[in-house]
Design an enzyme around this catalytic site. Structure first.
Site, PDB file in Angstrom:
ATOM      1  N   SER A 221       0.834  -1.186   0.000  1.00 29.86           N
ATOM      2  CA  SER A 221       0.000   0.000   0.000  1.00 29.86           C
ATOM      3  C   SER A 221       0.882   1.254   0.000  1.00 29.86           C
ATOM      4  O   SER A 221       1.733   1.402  -0.879  1.00 29.86           O
ATOM      5  CB  SER A 221      -0.977  -0.047   1.170  1.00 29.86           C
ATOM      6  OG  SER A 221      -1.994   0.906   1.026  1.00 29.86           O
ATOM      7  N   GLU A 348      -9.385  -5.051  -4.311  1.00 26.57           N
ATOM      8  CA  GLU A 348      -8.691  -4.182  -3.370  1.00 26.57           C
ATOM      9  C   GLU A 348      -9.636  -3.372  -2.484  1.00 26.57           C
ATOM     10  O   GLU A 348      -9.559  -3.402  -1.256  1.00 26.57           O
ATOM     11  CB  GLU A 348      -7.785  -3.203  -4.144  1.00 26.57           C
ATOM     12  CG  GLU A 348      -6.623  -3.843  -4.864  1.00 26.57           C
ATOM     13  CD  GLU A 348      -5.395  -4.022  -3.995  1.00 26.57           C
ATOM     14  OE1 GLU A 348      -5.469  -3.747  -2.786  1.00 26.57           O
ATOM     15  OE2 GLU A 348      -4.367  -4.461  -4.539  1.00 26.57           O
ATOM     16  N   HIS A 444      -7.765  -5.654  -0.224  1.00 26.75           N
ATOM     17  CA  HIS A 444      -6.557  -4.972   0.217  1.00 26.75           C
ATOM     18  C   HIS A 444      -6.060  -5.578   1.530  1.00 26.75           C
ATOM     19  O   HIS A 444      -6.846  -5.793   2.459  1.00 26.75           O
ATOM     20  CB  HIS A 444      -6.894  -3.494   0.407  1.00 26.75           C
ATOM     21  CG  HIS A 444      -5.711  -2.577   0.442  1.00 26.75           C
ATOM     22  ND1 HIS A 444      -4.805  -2.480  -0.590  1.00 26.75           N
ATOM     23  CD2 HIS A 444      -5.287  -1.679   1.393  1.00 26.75           C
ATOM     24  CE1 HIS A 444      -3.906  -1.577  -0.298  1.00 26.75           C
ATOM     25  NE2 HIS A 444      -4.160  -1.083   0.895  1.00 26.75           N
TER      26      HIS A 444
END
Length: 560
Positions: A221, A348, A444
């Site tokens: 990230s 995600e 995610h």
């Protein structure tokens, strides 16, 4: 005794609870506390110590308001935040490959102490693992003005109210003519911290059995975008030879954009947007002000791009450390000889929706406003809608935002590096079934506990959809092995990109064995891919990020 000698002094670690053959050294300082006279400045060397320093507990985290499962929270007064942790085989042969990890958290939260990032399993696979804390939020990425309007006045210390001292001064007195230029209070301080940690690794990791010439820098990230930034930064050249990027985020600011954010945060903190005003605000005041600014964007659907995911900090094109977005820099060949392994998940943004950190888009008017705010063409929106004919409108939005913020940006980083002559490998995490066969999201952060080998940690079960089954553990072993092989040999187990993904390029798709078999049953002739490797020319849909739609539409580069 598990005692190691560093350039600053000796340190004592302890044996890992899960594997007594692994030594962990925790909370080891790589730079001095960045407060007082050092606040908003480049990281400074740590003071050496006598005797043996006990390093058996994680160090304090960077100023933040987040409280994460299994990790320490920040309290005002916690200042010795620039620390790192090492996991190393107790009886290793030496000269082992090193993996250095930068955590995510939108540049405002998170730490190396999160259970997801325990390095025991990877160290058991033959790596020396290093995880680190660096400055976050305004402390790490806030723009500090180059000169105060009242520049004839001294810059004041936030705690004492006295004039700020030069960071290198030992007299305790203000230094006449001390450097108060923008260079002394740089942008991208969080990235500079990460470089300081890499320099520590270069100078000290051999004492822990690692090779300073075999360093892989990895992150997820915002941590992945940090890795991308350091890959193209001249100042980090030579500190690592390989890089792993999971779910890099599309967010990069100009100095002007960063200055506007500073004005907003200063106003929320009730201080002038000047160097003196910001130094006078204690860290907790800027943390609270940042939260208030983000909340204001979240409440106002007319506030533009920041309404949908109000993350306001990120790397800055300061013209010193960074001159362009990493995607543009990689396309221009700035990645050099660094080898890349890039991965993203296939769903995600569903995590951000699940935890309530993004806007709920449930009407056609809201979806149209979202597309307009980001300049997305109607054809891109309609293309997603056609591929998801039975999905609720919210899922169309989440799919679009997944590509815009993470999946497409990550894929293009790998492509840009490959097309500029570098070596880049691409993977996608698509595990969507739990141990009982129920539906879970490949969202995610779900991939990281698999790659670290930490599925047993209760704190990650929300991310991965509950306690793992045998198939999950087997997938975890494959993913951890790919990281280890890439860090060791530069070969994760499949071919590097030979063109744009989706045009015949080789891409690893991470799934359990059962999911691979089920997928084979749906394919003509029941052909099963070899260990998840596929040629992507025929695939469409969420599994590969709607690549053909994005290639036609183009990808706007975003600011925080």
């Amino acid at each position: 005794m598990d005692v190691f000698t560093t350039k600053s002094g000796r340190v004592r670690g302890r044996r890992a609870a899960r594997d007594r053959g692994i030594v962990t050294v925790l909370g080891l300082p790589y730079a001095a506390p960045p407060f007082g006279a050092r606040r908003f400045r480049e990281p400074q060397p740590t003071e050496p110590w006598d005797g043996v320093r006990d390093c058996t507990a994680f160090g304090p985290v960077s100023p933040q308001s987040a409280e994460l499962p299994g990790a320490p929270s920040w309290s005002p007064g916690d200042e010795d935040i620039l620390t790192l942790n090492v996991w190393t085989p107790a009886d290793g042969p030496g000269d082992l490959p090193v993996l250095v990890w930068i955590h995510g958290g939108a540049y405002v939260f998170g730490s190396s102490a999160q259970p997801d990032f325990d390095g025991t399993a990877l160290a058991g696979g033959g790596l020396v693992v290093v995880t680190l804390n660096s400055r976050l939020g305004f402390e790490g990425f806030g723009h500090v003005p180059g000169a105060d309007a009242d520049s004839d006045r001294p810059v004041l210390d936030a705690d004492s109210g006295r004039p700020v001292l030069d960071a290198d001064a030992g007299s305790g007195r203000p230094v006449p003519g001390a450097d108060t230029s923008a260079a002394a209070f740089p942008d991208n301080r969080g990235l500079l911290d990460q470089i300081a940690a890499l320099e520590w690794v270069r100078d000290n990791i051999s004492a822990f059995g690692g090779s300073p010439d075999r360093v892989t820098l990895a992150g997820q990230s915002s941590g992945a975008t940090s890795v991308a930034c350091l890959t193209v930064a001249d100042r980090a050249r030579g500190l690592f030879r390989r890089a792993v990027l999971h779910s890099a985020v599309n967010a990069f600011a100009t100095v002007e954009q960063a200055a506007r954010t500073t004005a907003e945060v200063a106003a929320a903190a009730g201080v002038p947007a000047t160097r003196a005003g910001l130094l006078a605000a204690p860290p907790e005041a800027l943390v609270a002000a940042t939260d208030r600014v983000c909340e204001r964007y979240a409440r106002d659907p007319r506030s533009g791009q920041r309404h949908y995911d109000p993350a306001i900090y990120g790397p800055v094109a300061d013209g010193v450390l960074l001159t362009a977005d990493p995607l543009e820099a990689l396309a221009a060949g700035a990645g050099g000889a660094v080898e890349l392994l890039v991965c993203h998940t296939t769903e995600e943004y569903w995590l951000l929706d699940a935890v309530g950190s993004s806007a709920k888009i449930t009407s056609e008017e809201q979806l149209a406003a979202f597309a307009a705010d980001f300049g997305l063409p109607v054809s891109l929106v309609e293309g997603h809608r056609e591929r998801l004919p039975d999905a609720p409108l919210l899922d169309v939005y989440l799919s679009l935002y997944s590509g815009l913020l993470f999946a497409e940006y990550s894929t293009r980083l790998a492509e840009a590096h490959a097309l500029a002559g570098g070596r880049a490998f691409l993977a996608r995490f698509d595990r969507r079934r739990d141990r009982a066969g129920g539906r879970v999201r490949a969202w995610h952060c779900a991939d990281i506990p698999f790659a670290f080998g930490n599925l047993h940690e209760e704190s990650v079960h929300f991310l991965v959809g509950g306690p793992p089954g045998a198939a999950d553990q087997e997938l975890s072993r494959r993913m951890a092995r790919a990281w280890a092989e890439f860090a060791t040999h530069g070969e994760p187990g499949w071919a590097p990109l030979d063109g744009p993904a989706g045009n015949g390029a080789t891409v690893r798709v991470w799934r359990t064995e059962a999911e691979e078999e089920a997928d084979a049953d749906r394919r003509p002739g029941g052909a099963r891919r070899a260990d998840g490797v596929r040629r992507m020319e025929d695939d469409r849909g969420a599994e590969h990020g709607f690549r053909d739609l994005w290639r036609t539409a183009g990808l706007p580069l975003l600011a925080p």
